[in-house]
Design an enzyme around this catalytic site. Structure first.
Site, PDB file in Angstrom:
ATOM      1  N   ASN A  10      49.853 -24.343 -13.737  1.00 53.74           N
ATOM      2  CA  ASN A  10      49.546 -24.543 -12.321  1.00 53.74           C
ATOM      3  C   ASN A  10      48.031 -24.703 -12.170  1.00 53.74           C
ATOM      4  O   ASN A  10      47.297 -23.724 -12.236  1.00 53.74           O
ATOM      5  CB  ASN A  10      50.052 -23.323 -11.521  1.00 53.74           C
ATOM      6  CG  ASN A  10      49.650 -23.390 -10.060  1.00 53.74           C
ATOM      7  OD1 ASN A  10      49.291 -24.445  -9.552  1.00 53.74           O
ATOM      8  ND2 ASN A  10      49.710 -22.247  -9.376  1.00 53.74           N
ATOM      9  N   TRP A  11      47.600 -25.949 -11.988  1.00 55.09           N
ATOM     10  CA  TRP A  11      46.157 -26.221 -11.941  1.00 55.09           C
ATOM     11  C   TRP A  11      45.527 -25.772 -10.621  1.00 55.09           C
ATOM     12  O   TRP A  11      44.317 -25.802 -10.481  1.00 55.09           O
ATOM     13  CB  TRP A  11      45.897 -27.708 -12.140  1.00 55.09           C
ATOM     14  CG  TRP A  11      46.194 -28.218 -13.519  1.00 55.09           C
ATOM     15  CD1 TRP A  11      46.650 -27.499 -14.598  1.00 55.09           C
ATOM     16  CD2 TRP A  11      46.043 -29.572 -13.978  1.00 55.09           C
ATOM     17  NE1 TRP A  11      46.786 -28.322 -15.691  1.00 55.09           N
ATOM     18  CE2 TRP A  11      46.428 -29.602 -15.337  1.00 55.09           C
ATOM     19  CE3 TRP A  11      45.625 -30.759 -13.373  1.00 55.09           C
ATOM     20  CZ2 TRP A  11      46.394 -30.774 -16.093  1.00 55.09           C
ATOM     21  CZ3 TRP A  11      45.594 -31.922 -14.126  1.00 55.09           C
ATOM     22  CH2 TRP A  11      45.977 -31.928 -15.472  1.00 55.09           C
ATOM     23  N   LYS A  12      46.332 -25.398  -9.642  1.00 54.00           N
ATOM     24  CA  LYS A  12      45.818 -25.044  -8.305  1.00 54.00           C
ATOM     25  C   LYS A  12      44.877 -26.162  -7.812  1.00 54.00           C
ATOM     26  O   LYS A  12      45.194 -27.317  -8.008  1.00 54.00           O
ATOM     27  CB  LYS A  12      45.126 -23.693  -8.348  1.00 54.00           C
ATOM     28  CG  LYS A  12      45.999 -22.608  -9.000  1.00 54.00           C
ATOM     29  CD  LYS A  12      45.455 -21.264  -8.690  1.00 54.00           C
ATOM     30  CE  LYS A  12      46.091 -20.225  -9.577  1.00 54.00           C
ATOM     31  NZ  LYS A  12      45.793 -18.881  -9.130  1.00 54.00           N
ATOM     32  N   HIS A  85      54.117 -20.013  -3.329  1.00 51.60           N
ATOM     33  CA  HIS A  85      52.995 -19.386  -4.038  1.00 51.60           C
ATOM     34  C   HIS A  85      52.221 -18.521  -3.042  1.00 51.60           C
ATOM     35  O   HIS A  85      52.081 -18.897  -1.872  1.00 51.60           O
ATOM     36  CB  HIS A  85      52.095 -20.467  -4.635  1.00 51.60           C
ATOM     37  CG  HIS A  85      51.079 -19.912  -5.585  1.00 51.60           C
ATOM     38  ND1 HIS A  85      49.955 -19.263  -5.159  1.00 51.60           N
ATOM     39  CD2 HIS A  85      51.047 -19.871  -6.938  1.00 51.60           C
ATOM     40  CE1 HIS A  85      49.248 -18.849  -6.211  1.00 51.60           C
ATOM     41  NE2 HIS A  85      49.897 -19.212  -7.305  1.00 51.60           N
ATOM     42  N   GLU A 160      55.054 -13.081  -9.451  1.00 54.66           N
ATOM     43  CA  GLU A 160      53.596 -13.101  -9.529  1.00 54.66           C
ATOM     44  C   GLU A 160      53.021 -12.020  -8.617  1.00 54.66           C
ATOM     45  O   GLU A 160      52.842 -12.266  -7.403  1.00 54.66           O
ATOM     46  CB  GLU A 160      53.056 -14.459  -9.065  1.00 54.66           C
ATOM     47  CG  GLU A 160      53.474 -15.629  -9.924  1.00 54.66           C
ATOM     48  CD  GLU A 160      52.449 -16.765  -9.862  1.00 54.66           C
ATOM     49  OE1 GLU A 160      51.975 -17.163 -10.918  1.00 54.66           O
ATOM     50  OE2 GLU A 160      52.117 -17.215  -8.759  1.00 54.66           O
ATOM     51  N   GLY A 166      44.648 -14.233 -10.885  1.00 57.98           N
ATOM     52  CA  GLY A 166      43.213 -14.518 -11.022  1.00 57.98           C
ATOM     53  C   GLY A 166      42.337 -13.292 -11.227  1.00 57.98           C
ATOM     54  O   GLY A 166      41.114 -13.394 -11.153  1.00 57.98           O
ATOM     55  N   SER A 203      47.425 -13.772 -14.265  1.00 57.84           N
ATOM     56  CA  SER A 203      46.515 -13.461 -15.370  1.00 57.84           C
ATOM     57  C   SER A 203      47.179 -13.458 -16.740  1.00 57.84           C
ATOM     58  O   SER A 203      46.912 -12.577 -17.566  1.00 57.84           O
ATOM     59  CB  SER A 203      45.789 -12.138 -15.108  1.00 57.84           C
ATOM     60  OG  SER A 203      44.954 -12.254 -13.979  1.00 57.84           O
ATOM     61  N   GLY A 224      47.878 -20.027 -14.257  1.00 59.56           N
ATOM     62  CA  GLY A 224      46.853 -20.666 -13.430  1.00 59.56           C
ATOM     63  C   GLY A 224      45.598 -20.912 -14.253  1.00 59.56           C
ATOM     64  O   GLY A 224      45.521 -21.861 -15.038  1.00 59.56           O
ATOM     65  N   GLY A 225      44.610 -20.028 -14.092  1.00 58.58           N
ATOM     66  CA  GLY A 225      43.285 -20.191 -14.705  1.00 58.58           C
ATOM     67  C   GLY A 225      43.300 -20.639 -16.161  1.00 58.58           C
ATOM     68  O   GLY A 225      42.616 -21.612 -16.520  1.00 58.58           O
TER      69      GLY A 225
END
Ligand code: PGA
Length: 248
Positions: A10-12, A85, A160, A166, A203, A224-225
């Site tokens: 998920n590149w956000k 989300h 999540e 994050g 995370s 994500g990150g």
């Protein structure tokens, strides 16, 4: 054969240019099973990937200016969509909006990746409080969708915890296992016809992916990150390689 474990990137709201999106997609192809870029980059990413599936970060539940419909998404090669989300819920996607979006996705024959997760205040209340919160969020987010799920349709539910997203601090693997077990129970009760795939997100990093990947009730990660860094993504994939081999 279908993978028994699914890694979703998920590149956000990243990266900032279509050029970078193309490079990142090229480097992530086949490492993430599903790549989910921001809407303006979908077409470029679709042209770049051969092995991964393409996902969208949202779908509109209403028409009109600024809306992106399920049909538009499928026309550029999107096969699944993230809905609910916590960052979208924060912007006003209530459970009612989320369930409408689930219906829009299913009507367009898109697979749903539904996110649920508790805030820190609920987390402090322990497992019973988390289960209660997640059960209610899940039930409300799926309200009115039962008729649209065909028999054995695949549904992803990503647990999540909001406080973990994050933050660099993932939930404890044992706790993830317990929460995902109760997610399965709720879905089995409300949508007995679906094939559920439970994910953990919040995370996920190379340092904790091995332990989180060993949770038997988890069948994938929503990342994500770390998904913006192909080296990290490769390391995460390597630490769960045993899960990919289960079906061979
Ligand atoms: P994170 O994000 O891996 O950066 O914590 C997960 C997500 O928001 O889906």
């Amino acid at each position: 054969m279908k993978n028994s474990f699914t890694i979703i990137a998920n590149w956000k709201a990243n990266p900032t240019s279509v050029h970078e999106a193309g490079r990142l997609a090229h480097a992530s192809d086949g490492i993430a099973d599903i790549i989910v870029p921001p809407a303006p980059f979908l077409d470029r990413v679709a042209a770049e990937i051969r092995l991964s599936e393409l996902g969208s970060q949202d779908v509109s539940s209403v028409g009109g200016t600024g809306s992106v419909s399920g049909k538009m998404l499928t026309s550029v090669g999107v096969s699944c969509v993230i809905i609910g989300h916590s960052e979208r819920r924060l912007l006003g996607d209530t459970d009612a909006v989320v369930s409408k979006k689930v219906r829009s996705a299913l009507e367009a024959k898109l697979k749903v990746i539904l996110c649920v997760g508790e805030p820190k205040s609920v987390h402090r209340g322990g497992l019973a409080a988390i289960r209660k919160f997640i059960g209610a969020e899940l039930t409300a987010s799926l309200a009115g969708t039962a008729k649209l799920f065909r028999s054995r349709a695949e549904l992803f539910v990503a647990y999540e915890p909001i406080w973990a997203i994050g933050s660099g601090r993932a939930e404890d693997p044992a706790r993830v296992g317990e929460v995902l077990r109760s997610v399965s129970e709720v879905v089995a009760r409300t949508l007995p016809q679906v094939t559920l795939r439970t994910l953990y997100g919040g995370s996920v990093l190379p340092e904790n992916a091995g332990a989180l990947g060993n949770v038997p009730t988890a069948s994938g990660f929503l990342i994500g990150g770390a998904s913006l860094n192909p080296t990290k993504l490769k390391l995460i994939r390597k630490s769960v390689s045993n899960r990919y081999e289960e079906n061979r």
